[in-house]
Design a protein around this motif. Structure first.
Motif, PDB file in Angstrom:
ATOM      1  N   SER A 206       5.741  63.726 -30.339  1.00  0.00           N
ATOM      2  CA  SER A 206       4.872  63.010 -29.406  1.00  0.00           C
ATOM      3  C   SER A 206       5.635  61.880 -28.735  1.00  0.00           C
ATOM      4  O   SER A 206       6.357  61.129 -29.376  1.00  0.00           O
ATOM      5  N   THR A 210       2.301  60.050 -24.198  1.00  0.00           N
ATOM      6  CA  THR A 210       1.493  61.267 -24.208  1.00  0.00           C
ATOM      7  C   THR A 210       0.014  60.973 -23.996  1.00  0.00           C
ATOM      8  O   THR A 210      -0.665  61.639 -23.224  1.00  0.00           O
ATOM      9  N   ASP A 211      -0.515  59.975 -24.684  1.00  0.00           N
ATOM     10  CA  ASP A 211      -1.943  59.687 -24.579  1.00  0.00           C
ATOM     11  C   ASP A 211      -2.227  58.336 -23.914  1.00  0.00           C
ATOM     12  O   ASP A 211      -3.346  57.838 -24.006  1.00  0.00           O
ATOM     13  N   TRP A 213      -2.722  57.293 -20.794  1.00  0.00           N
ATOM     14  CA  TRP A 213      -2.924  57.705 -19.409  1.00  0.00           C
ATOM     15  C   TRP A 213      -3.205  56.550 -18.472  1.00  0.00           C
ATOM     16  O   TRP A 213      -2.911  56.639 -17.282  1.00  0.00           O
ATOM     17  N   ALA A 250      -7.504  63.084 -17.619  1.00  0.00           N
ATOM     18  CA  ALA A 250      -7.273  62.975 -19.061  1.00  0.00           C
ATOM     19  C   ALA A 250      -8.010  61.794 -19.664  1.00  0.00           C
ATOM     20  O   ALA A 250      -8.375  61.813 -20.837  1.00  0.00           O
ATOM     21  N   SER A 286      -8.605  70.475 -21.723  1.00  0.00           N
ATOM     22  CA  SER A 286      -8.341  69.048 -21.926  1.00  0.00           C
ATOM     23  C   SER A 286      -6.949  68.705 -21.412  1.00  0.00           C
ATOM     24  O   SER A 286      -6.051  69.565 -21.354  1.00  0.00           O
ATOM     25  N   ARG A 288      -4.766  66.920 -22.928  1.00  0.00           N
ATOM     26  CA  ARG A 288      -3.812  67.075 -24.027  1.00  0.00           C
ATOM     27  C   ARG A 288      -3.365  68.525 -24.164  1.00  0.00           C
ATOM     28  O   ARG A 288      -2.188  68.805 -24.411  1.00  0.00           O
ATOM     29  N   ARG A 289      -4.297  69.460 -24.006  1.00  0.00           N
ATOM     30  CA  ARG A 289      -3.943  70.876 -24.157  1.00  0.00           C
ATOM     31  C   ARG A 289      -3.009  71.326 -23.030  1.00  0.00           C
ATOM     32  O   ARG A 289      -2.059  72.087 -23.261  1.00  0.00           O
TER      33      ARG A 289
END
Length: 301
Positions: A206, A210-211, A213, A250, A286, A288-289
């Protein structure tokens, strides 16, 4: 003749990955000696006394500037004691001949920054991404050219402190600081690179972004406002608008995602990131996917 290079490695709470990165830098060919400057950003400074530097040197410092990647890089640049400075992220690696292959390209005084191709390591294997041998400012407005990765960057220390202006610490979340540096450098002269993939970029774990946003959306919006050249580069502008749209999707901000996707498609109807953003905004997949699927193939949004 031995060339001396300062290598800046920002890090935060990734001791095992950091040691892997340092080991790859220490393994450079014998005609290059390195000073590794590890900048601890928001975490306790380690001495790294367990590492045998051999003929090289390892220094550890706290980030004494703005917290984040931009401030950490600038802390390292300010501390560099050699004529050349390079970047390596704490989760990436170099192949042994990297610096030796790059250094001759800086003999041309008009070249502000040198990169290499990359090998992206994912959960599905390795993906070689040779870089272009040369990139202009116009090329970089049209495309980020992700093969020009910051872990491959090498430049003159005097340029980093002078005409390049360092790393922009006003960038939200430091997102896009490498792209901003490339755009500014390319206004001084073409970016050149060793096309061979001599830098290993790990996407098999990771990323800090990544998360995150919000930082992605705000950072890219900042770059659109900062670089006037995007006003005359609709394809490049659409690419960034599509990325911003995806970030909003996201985040669950579906109306903003569709607004930014619309802007991107008006600038370039072929902009795939805008369509991905619409898919996320409609909750078909999603964010993330989508990112996981792209990263596994050595690609990103």
């Amino acid at each position: 003749m031995t060339t001396h290079v300062s290598v800046v490695i920002p890090t935060r709470d990734r001791p095992q990955l950091l040691r892997r990165a340092i080991s790859s830098v220490l393994a450079q060919s014998s005609d290059v000696t390195v000073e590794i400057i590890v900048v601890f950003d928001g975490s306790a400074v380690e001495s790294l006394a367990d590492l045998d530097a051999g003929r090289h040197r390892i220094r550890t410092l706290p980030n004494n500037r703005t917290r984040g990647l931009a401030g950490a890089r600038n802390t390292g640049i300010a501390a560099a004691s050699n004529d050349y400075v390079a970047f390596c992220d704490d989760d990436d690696e170099w192949l042994p001949g990297k610096l030796a292959a790059q250094l001759p390209l800086l003999d041309d005084p008009h070249v502000p920054l040198v990169a290499t191709g990359i090998r992206v390591l994912t959960t599905r294997g390795a993906h070689d991404r040779p870089s272009p041998a040369r990139a202009t400012h116009e090329d970089l407005l049209r495309s980020r050219i992700t093969e020009l990765h910051p872990s491959s960057f090498l430049f003159r220390t005097a340029d980093a402190r002078g005409r390049l202006g360092g790393i922009d610490e006003d960038l939200p979340a430091s997102y896009g600081e490498d792209y901003d540096l490339l755009l500014r450098a390319a206004q001084l002269g073409d970016i050149v690179a060793v096309p061979e993939p001599l830098t290993l970029v790990h996407w098999d774990r990771s990323s800090y972004f990544t998360d995150r946003w919000r930082g992605v959306a705000d950072g890219l919006g900042y770059l659109l406002d900062k670089h006037a050249g995007f006003a005359t580069a609709p394809v490049g502008r659409a690419r960034i608008e599509g990325q911003i749209a995806f970030a909003h999707g996201a985040l669950g901000e579906h109306r903003s995602a569709r607004t930014w996707a619309g802007r991107a498609l008006r600038d370039d109807w072929r902009q795939l990131r805008a369509y991905l953003a619409l898919i996320v905004s409609l909750r078909i997949l999603s964010g993330r996917r989508v990112i996981a699927a792209l990263n596994a193939r050595g690609r990103g949004v």
